[in-house]
Design an enzyme around this catalytic site. Structure first.
Site, PDB file in Angstrom:
ATOM      1  N   LYS A 202       0.867  -1.237   0.110  1.00 52.06           N
ATOM      2  CA  LYS A 202       0.012   0.224  -0.004  1.00 52.06           C
ATOM      3  C   LYS A 202       0.897   1.249  -0.060  1.00 52.06           C
ATOM      4  CE  LYS A 202       0.653   1.606   4.382  1.00 52.06           C
ATOM      5  NZ  LYS A 202       0.859   2.759   4.694  1.00 52.06           N
ATOM      6  N   THR A 259      -3.772   6.085   3.202  1.00 52.89           N
ATOM      7  CA  THR A 259      -2.441   6.556   2.767  1.00 52.89           C
ATOM      8  C   THR A 259      -2.447   6.961   1.210  1.00 52.89           C
ATOM      9  OG1 THR A 259      -1.805   4.341   2.190  1.00 52.89           O
ATOM     10  CG2 THR A 259      -1.247   5.411   4.306  1.00 52.89           C
ATOM     11  N   ASN A 267       4.214   8.741   2.197  1.00 54.75           N
ATOM     12  CA  ASN A 267       4.170   8.233   0.721  1.00 54.75           C
ATOM     13  C   ASN A 267       3.479   8.981  -0.260  1.00 54.75           C
ATOM     14  OD1 ASN A 267       5.858   5.355   1.110  1.00 54.75           O
ATOM     15  ND2 ASN A 267       4.570   5.418   2.740  1.00 54.75           N
TER      16      ASN A 267
END
Length: 346
Positions: A202, A259, A267
């Site tokens: 992810k 995220t 990220n």
């Protein structure tokens, strides 16, 4: 009290003494979790100034600026503290896991749970972090803490739910009880491998979503990438035997949604900067915030190729990071892939 076995925490009783290794933002936040859960909590940091700030001023300004810390956290630079731990939370970067655990090998008592709190796959070997522990810290029992959680939210005592996984579900449940408090809810899982693969991949996909946002390609593209990215994650995790409930749970789908949607994610922010034209070298320079996905992309693509799994979005992110194409060229390449039914593309 120690766990019921009295041998480093492998029994299913309480884990009263928690040692957190790593005093970055996530390690410091997890130390607050352990204190709020009523545990004796020690936080290991490399730097003496960080230790003094935590012990004397109850703050970690470099990691969690402006957030007061619980006074029960005891910070130290002495790794020997792990020798008396009932459970250890390893909160250091994924690619340093081998080095860190080698340093702990002479100190950790047999049977002590070592809970991995970083998300990644070892770049050189392709091993999951639990496999690294099996090699470097064989007397410990690997576990994982993962899920949709930002350090600042946790440290501010905002509601958060995560997954705690171990091969022995009773151990996962016991660790969950040890860290649970009204604003922090762990869910136990026996899918140690699936939780790790989901957490690692992810991060790569979040970089891809950040690139889309930074390039100004629109919310529709970002949603499509998230959904198709989840299909990639599920394909690769499936080759490891990941459980179906893991894929749709907190540590995979839940963490991916978080995220891939906010600059609060390191990220995602890394991807935004790439989309806006920043260089990879500058973004990976010493002192910059760590984006674990930048280190995981290449090994994830390599493993997928070895297993015959198609992960085109992750491969596109890897190509951009490795400098094998521009963002515009690679987006065009993804959009021109052969048309398939959605069932074929799962």
């Amino acid at each position: 009290p120690r766990s019921e076995t009295g041998s480093g925490g492998t029994g299913m009783g309480e884990f009263q003494k928690i040692v957190v290794v790593g005093a970055g933002s996530w390690g410091t936040a997890l130390a607050t979790v352990a204190v709020r859960a009523g545990r004796e909590t020690h936080l290991w940091a490399r730097r003496e100034d960080v230790v003094r700030a935590i012990n004397e001023r109850h703050e970690n300004p470099g990691a969690l600026p402006g957030i007061p810390l619980d006074q029960g956290i005891r910070a130290t630079t002495d790794l020997a503290v792990v020798a008396e731990a009932d459970a250890i939370l390893l909160v250091t970067p994924a690619q340093t896991t081998r080095e860190v655990t080698k340093g702990l090998a002479r100190l950790v008592r047999p049977g002590t749970p070592a809970v991995l709190c970083a998300k990644g796959i070892e770049r050189d070997s392709g091993r999951l972090l639990s496999e690294v522990i099996a090699e470097t810290l064989p007397q410990a029992v690997p576990a994982v803490l993962s899920g949709p959680s930002f350090a600042t939210d946790v440290a501010r005592n905002l509601p958060t739910a995560v997954t705690v996984a171990a091969e022995d579900i009773e151990l996962a449940k016991a660790l969950s009880r040890a860290l649970s408090h009204p604003m922090f809810r762990p869910y136990a899982s026996s899918d140690l491998v699936g939780v790790q693969v989901g957490g690692a991949l992810k991060n790569v996909l979040a970089i891809g979503c950040g690139i889309v946002a930074g390039k100004g390609l629109g919310a529709s593209a970002q949603a499509a990438l998230t959904a198709r990215g989840f299909a990639e994650l599920a394909r690769l995790a499936g080759t490891y035997g990941a459980h179906a409930e893991t894929l749709t749970g907190l540590s995979c789908l839940g963490d991916l949604v978080l995220t891939c949607s906010t600059p609060q994610s390191r990220n995602f922010s890394f991807g935004i900067a790439l989309g806006r034209g920043a260089s990879v070298a500058d973004l990976l320079a010493e002192g910059r915030s760590l984006a674990e996905g930048a280190k995981t992309a290449a090994v994830a693509v390599r493993i997928a190729a070895e297993r015959g799994i198609d992960i085109p979005i992750s491969a596109a992110v890897e190509a951009i990071i490795e400098g094998r194409g521009t963002v515009a060229d690679i987006v065009a390449s993804l959009m021109s892939r052969p048309l398939k039914s959605e069932e074929e593309a799962v």
